[in-house]
Scaffold this motif. Structure first.
Motif, PDB file in Angstrom:
ATOM      1  N   UNK A   1       2.047   2.322  71.556  1.00  0.00           N
ATOM      2  CA  UNK A   1       3.433   2.804  71.612  1.00  0.00           C
ATOM      3  C   UNK A   1       3.629   3.879  72.670  1.00  0.00           C
ATOM      4  N   UNK A   2       2.572   4.605  73.027  1.00  0.00           N
ATOM      5  CA  UNK A   2       2.732   5.649  74.036  1.00  0.00           C
ATOM      6  C   UNK A   2       2.775   5.082  75.450  1.00  0.00           C
ATOM      7  N   UNK A   3       1.965   4.066  75.738  1.00  0.00           N
ATOM      8  CA  UNK A   3       2.089   3.378  77.021  1.00  0.00           C
ATOM      9  C   UNK A   3       3.469   2.737  77.123  1.00  0.00           C
ATOM     10  N   UNK A   4       3.908   2.187  76.032  1.00  0.00           N
ATOM     11  CA  UNK A   4       5.232   1.569  75.943  1.00  0.00           C
ATOM     12  C   UNK A   4       6.331   2.596  76.223  1.00  0.00           C
ATOM     13  N   UNK A   5       6.220   3.763  75.594  1.00  0.00           N
ATOM     14  CA  UNK A   5       7.198   4.828  75.793  1.00  0.00           C
ATOM     15  C   UNK A   5       7.269   5.233  77.264  1.00  0.00           C
ATOM     16  N   UNK A   6       6.120   5.435  77.891  1.00  0.00           N
ATOM     17  CA  UNK A   6       6.118   5.840  79.293  1.00  0.00           C
ATOM     18  C   UNK A   6       6.745   4.779  80.180  1.00  0.00           C
ATOM     19  N   UNK A   7       6.431   3.522  79.925  1.00  0.00           N
ATOM     20  CA  UNK A   7       6.925   2.438  80.768  1.00  0.00           C
ATOM     21  C   UNK A   7       8.428   2.244  80.623  1.00  0.00           C
ATOM     22  N   UNK A   8       8.951   2.430  79.415  1.00  0.00           N
ATOM     23  CA  UNK A   8      10.377   2.224  79.168  1.00  0.00           C
ATOM     24  C   UNK A   8      11.214   3.410  79.641  1.00  0.00           C
ATOM     25  N   UNK A   9      10.686   4.633  79.498  1.00  0.00           N
ATOM     26  CA  UNK A   9      11.493   5.826  79.774  1.00  0.00           C
ATOM     27  C   UNK A   9      11.199   6.474  81.117  1.00  0.00           C
ATOM     28  N   UNK A  10      10.018   6.229  81.685  1.00  0.00           N
ATOM     29  CA  UNK A  10       9.625   6.933  82.903  1.00  0.00           C
ATOM     30  C   UNK A  10       9.158   8.355  82.639  1.00  0.00           C
TER      31      UNK A  10
ATOM     32  N   UNK B   1       5.613   5.539  86.074  1.00  0.00           N
ATOM     33  CA  UNK B   1       6.166   5.370  87.418  1.00  0.00           C
ATOM     34  C   UNK B   1       6.612   3.946  87.717  1.00  0.00           C
ATOM     35  N   UNK B   2       6.093   2.975  86.976  1.00  0.00           N
ATOM     36  CA  UNK B   2       6.238   1.588  87.413  1.00  0.00           C
ATOM     37  C   UNK B   2       7.680   1.084  87.311  1.00  0.00           C
ATOM     38  N   UNK B   3       8.425   1.509  86.305  1.00  0.00           N
ATOM     39  CA  UNK B   3       9.802   1.025  86.175  1.00  0.00           C
ATOM     40  C   UNK B   3      10.640   1.470  87.368  1.00  0.00           C
ATOM     41  N   UNK B   4      10.482   2.727  87.766  1.00  0.00           N
ATOM     42  CA  UNK B   4      11.224   3.229  88.926  1.00  0.00           C
ATOM     43  C   UNK B   4      10.835   2.469  90.186  1.00  0.00           C
ATOM     44  N   UNK B   5       9.565   2.122  90.298  1.00  0.00           N
ATOM     45  CA  UNK B   5       9.100   1.366  91.467  1.00  0.00           C
ATOM     46  C   UNK B   5       9.745  -0.015  91.506  1.00  0.00           C
ATOM     47  N   UNK B   6       9.789  -0.687  90.369  1.00  0.00           N
ATOM     48  CA  UNK B   6      10.383  -2.027  90.305  1.00  0.00           C
ATOM     49  C   UNK B   6      11.874  -1.967  90.629  1.00  0.00           C
ATOM     50  N   UNK B   7      12.579  -0.998  90.049  1.00  0.00           N
ATOM     51  CA  UNK B   7      14.014  -0.874  90.326  1.00  0.00           C
ATOM     52  C   UNK B   7      14.258  -0.567  91.801  1.00  0.00           C
ATOM     53  N   UNK B   8      13.392   0.236  92.380  1.00  0.00           N
ATOM     54  CA  UNK B   8      13.532   0.571  93.800  1.00  0.00           C
ATOM     55  C   UNK B   8      13.401  -0.671  94.675  1.00  0.00           C
ATOM     56  N   UNK B   9      12.498  -1.564  94.308  1.00  0.00           N
ATOM     57  CA  UNK B   9      12.263  -2.759  95.125  1.00  0.00           C
ATOM     58  C   UNK B   9      13.448  -3.720  95.101  1.00  0.00           C
ATOM     59  N   UNK B  10      14.287  -3.631  94.071  1.00  0.00           N
ATOM     60  CA  UNK B  10      15.460  -4.516  94.014  1.00  0.00           C
ATOM     61  C   UNK B  10      16.736  -3.738  94.296  1.00  0.00           C
ATOM     62  N   UNK B  11      16.598  -2.536  94.834  1.00  0.00           N
ATOM     63  CA  UNK B  11      17.763  -1.787  95.282  1.00  0.00           C
ATOM     64  C   UNK B  11      18.567  -1.117  94.205  1.00  0.00           C
TER      65      UNK B  11
ATOM     66  N   UNK C   1      14.818  -8.757  84.870  1.00  0.00           N
ATOM     67  CA  UNK C   1      13.658  -7.864  84.959  1.00  0.00           C
ATOM     68  C   UNK C   1      12.895  -7.935  83.645  1.00  0.00           C
ATOM     69  N   UNK C   2      11.650  -8.407  83.719  1.00  0.00           N
ATOM     70  CA  UNK C   2      10.831  -8.621  82.534  1.00  0.00           C
ATOM     71  C   UNK C   2       9.591  -7.741  82.596  1.00  0.00           C
ATOM     72  N   UNK C   3       9.257  -7.133  81.482  1.00  0.00           N
ATOM     73  CA  UNK C   3       8.002  -6.398  81.341  1.00  0.00           C
ATOM     74  C   UNK C   3       7.190  -7.051  80.233  1.00  0.00           C
ATOM     75  N   UNK C   4       5.913  -7.263  80.489  1.00  0.00           N
ATOM     76  CA  UNK C   4       5.017  -7.856  79.501  1.00  0.00           C
ATOM     77  C   UNK C   4       3.826  -6.925  79.299  1.00  0.00           C
ATOM     78  N   UNK C   5       3.771  -6.292  78.141  1.00  0.00           N
ATOM     79  CA  UNK C   5       2.685  -5.378  77.798  1.00  0.00           C
ATOM     80  C   UNK C   5       1.641  -6.150  77.010  1.00  0.00           C
TER      81      UNK C   5
END
Length: 670
Positions: free
Chosen positions: A289-298, A511-521, A240-244
């Protein structure tokens, strides 16, 4: 005497006028312009009056003392000092002086050395000495209020002044003269004034305790997650890769721009072929860093203090649930990659509190000549670094990559020779230059996106790659300038080599990290499961605030009353720097080859604990010269920070010279 008595009678009026003068000087310092300070004062008189009242309120304490002149000068010097500090910081960085920066004031010489040249430090120390001496003279020789102070009247009046100021603050917020949400902290300081914004970043931080906060409330919130399916246990996990992407967005959404060709054709093509949509971010023009924080932590920044950076506040003190911690429990290795210096936004200190195993920063990248005209490292270096992360372990990997090429401040004069894309249509030639530079940078970033996805398409393991812009560029955009009519929004795409079904929707960065994890179960982690179960349901935001408070500031009922996340022993770089051998190549100037592994342009030799001038040649060779080495001298190779601090990030083992002699050198030396 008559003049003195008259001044005492109208002292409140004179003090208010003096506070207005002080505040004007502060804004002139912060804006580096008297003209801009005047425009601000005349353009926003209510905000100017409010901040003047702020300074005036702090100066009310002078009425508690006989040495009123002395204390007025002390308060004035205090505010002017804060203005000077902000002035100096804004000469060297975009972010103004905020609450988290206060700790630097306890180390005055260090801050001067960081942001001033040596002669500036000397002048600063002399001026501080003169001010202190002047204050001492004023304390002893200055005028004194001779009449008796009637404290039974003065103290209630001073308290009433502070209470009145609190009421004015509340009224100003209600009437939207001020705001308690800063999408861009630099713009907020310009809009709402330095005193108000500084005080807000000092006192209004963290998440306030919700009225209904209790263990029962947390249990109620968590019960909604019970309907989620269990995490798949087939043993096969995708990488699972994230590119900001720094300041990356679609400039064709700007109404007034005329662009010679599509600057992001590859990203646009991926959006058509893979899951994509608009990406709601917490800031505009800055705040990576704040967009980063939201994406990493939810977690949503909306519930934190105005302009707050959790990286500079709560995450300096504690660990925090995050995607890395969630995935580590499933056997993942977790990596961070950033083609900028390691200490930017304090990432080197914060990432271990977010669960990262390794952090590859600019100091650990060997490409030394791939910089754009502003000196930012180009994003094309990131492809190899990401692949190295995937290759470094046998386990599935989570890789969070932060790019930097699109970073401002964009030049207002042409600096590109024969730009690939030309831009026109802006209100001014200077803005056209900025847009043209920016568009050509994101065009190169778009080519990097293609290089990366092409490389990952052939990778022998399953990969999901989430790409998005962290915020709009700093171009003074307004809602009316954009076709999508929203400033806090970029775009994202979820690329994969697994054949996932395309699903287009707009998502927030939390929200996006939870969405990605949901798609891979994967249904693990308190925050991730909450988003998966509750997104788009009633009281979603209210319960999210309560949950965030609990896991960061509350009793951690969600974890049984304890913090289950231990700070990781994060490695800087994927592989150790080693010092293997030395070879004398010239006894005229005592030039030596230093041989080893994983050297970069940030590698520097330490000789007997002292820094030694070092030239980088290749990942396996450094050169030093000027001093004959003796058998018992001790050498080490250190990766030094590229920031102004130049601190050591990691080092090889110290080794004695006699143990490092190359065998060929031994023969020749005989």
């Amino acid at each position: 005497m008559k003049l003195s008595k008259f001044c005492n009678k109208i002292s409140l009026i004179l003090q208010a006028l003096w506070c207005a003068v002080i505040y004007f000087l502060i804004e002139a310092l912060c804006r580096h312009s008297v003209v801009e300070a005047w425009d601000y004062m005349t353009g926003k008189p209510l905000v100017f009056a409010y901040n003047t009242m702020f300074i005036f309120t702090t100066m009310l304490i002078v009425y508690l003392f006989h040495r009123r002149c002395f204390w007025r000068v002390v308060v004035s010097v205090f505010w002017l000092f804060l203005g000077i500090v902000n002035c100096i910081l804004l000469m060297n960085r975009v972010t103004p002086f905020t609450g988290p920066d206060l700790h630097m004031l306890t180390d005055g010489i260090a801050i001067m050395q960081k942001y001033l040249p040596f002669y500036g430090v000397v002048i600063g120390c002399i001026l501080i000495g003169i001010v202190v001496l002047g204050l001492l003279i004023l304390l002893v020789k200055g005028p004194k209020y001779e009449q008796k102070i009637k404290y039974r009247y003065v103290i209630p009046l001073v308290i009433a002044g502070f209470v009145a100021f609190g009421g004015v603050t509340q009224l100003a917020l209600e009437k939207r003269v001020l705001s308690n949400y800063f999408g861009n902290i630099a713009f907020a300081y310009e809009d709402y004034g330095y005193p108000y914004c500084l005080a807000t970043t000092i006192f209004n931080t963290g998440i306030s305790e919700p009225r209904d906060y209790s263990e029962d409330e947390i249990n109620r919130i968590e019960k909604t997650e019970s309907n989620l399916p269990k995490t798949k246990e087939d043993g096969k996990r995708p990488n699972i890769l994230f590119l900001q992407l720094e300041s990356f967005f679609d400039p064709t959404l700007v109404n007034y721009l005329d662009i010679s060709e599509d600057p992001i054709p590859n990203f646009r093509k991926l959006m058509k072929e893979y899951s994509s949509g608009y990406y709601k971010v917490p800031s505009v023009g800055a705040g990576t860093a704040n967009t980063e924080f939201e994406t990493i932590t939810g977690m949503s920044l909306h519930y934190f203090g105005p302009g707050e950076y959790p990286y500079k506040s709560i995450l300096k003190e504690t660990t925090c649930e995050s995607v890395p911690y969630v995935l580590k429990n499933l056997g993942y290795s977790t990596h961070a990659v950033h083609n900028n210096e390691a200490n930017f936004y304090g990432r080197r200190s914060v990432f271990p509190n977010l669960g990262f195993d390794t952090f590859t920063s600019e100091e650990y990248m060997a490409d030394e000549n791939l910089q754009n005209p502003l000196g930012w490292v180009k994003d094309s270096v990131l492809t190899d670094e990401i692949i190295k992360c995937l290759d470094s372990t046998d386990s599935p990997d989570y890789v969070y990559t932060i790019s930097v090429q699109g970073h401002g401040d964009y030049p207002s004069e042409p600096i590109l020779d024969n730009p690939s894309i030309t831009v026109s249509g802006s209100p001014t030639d200077e803005l056209n230059c900025k847009w043209e530079y920016y568009v050509n940078q994101i065009h190169e970033m778009d080519q990097f996106v293609k290089e990366l996805t092409d490389a990952l398409a052939d990778y022998p393991e399953d990969v999901i790659l989430v790409m998005y812009g962290d915020h709009l560029p700093t171009m003074g955009l307004t809602v009316e300038d954009l076709k999508n009519k929203y400033l806090f929004q970029t775009e994202y795409v979820i690329w994969d080599n697994m054949g996932l079904t395309k699903k287009d929707e707009n998502l927030a960065s939390y929200q996006i990290a939870a969405e990605v994890l949901d798609r891979v179960g994967i249904h693990e982690g308190t925050i991730m499961k909450y988003h998966q179960a509750r997104r788009n349901t009633k009281n979603y935001q209210v319960d999210l605030e309560t949950l965030q408070y609990d896991v960061l500031y509350g009793q951690r009922y969600a974890y049984g009353g304890e913090n289950p996340f231990e700070r990781t022993k994060m490695r800087m770089g994927l592989y150790d720097v080693t010092l293997d051998s030395i070879r004398l190549v010239s006894d005229t100037d005592w030039t030596y080859y230093i041989q080893g592994t994983n050297f970069t342009p940030s590698s520097q030799v330490k000789l007997n604990g002292e820094w030694y001038d070092t030239a980088y040649v290749s990942p396996n060779m450094l050169v030093i010269s000027g001093t004959e080495l003796s058998d018992f001298d001790r050498l080490a190779v250190v990766q030094r920070s590229n920031s102004s601090t130049r601190k050591a990030l990691s080092k090889s083992f110290d080794r004695a010279v006699y143990a490092l002699y190359d065998s060929q050198w031994k023969v020749n030396s005989r």
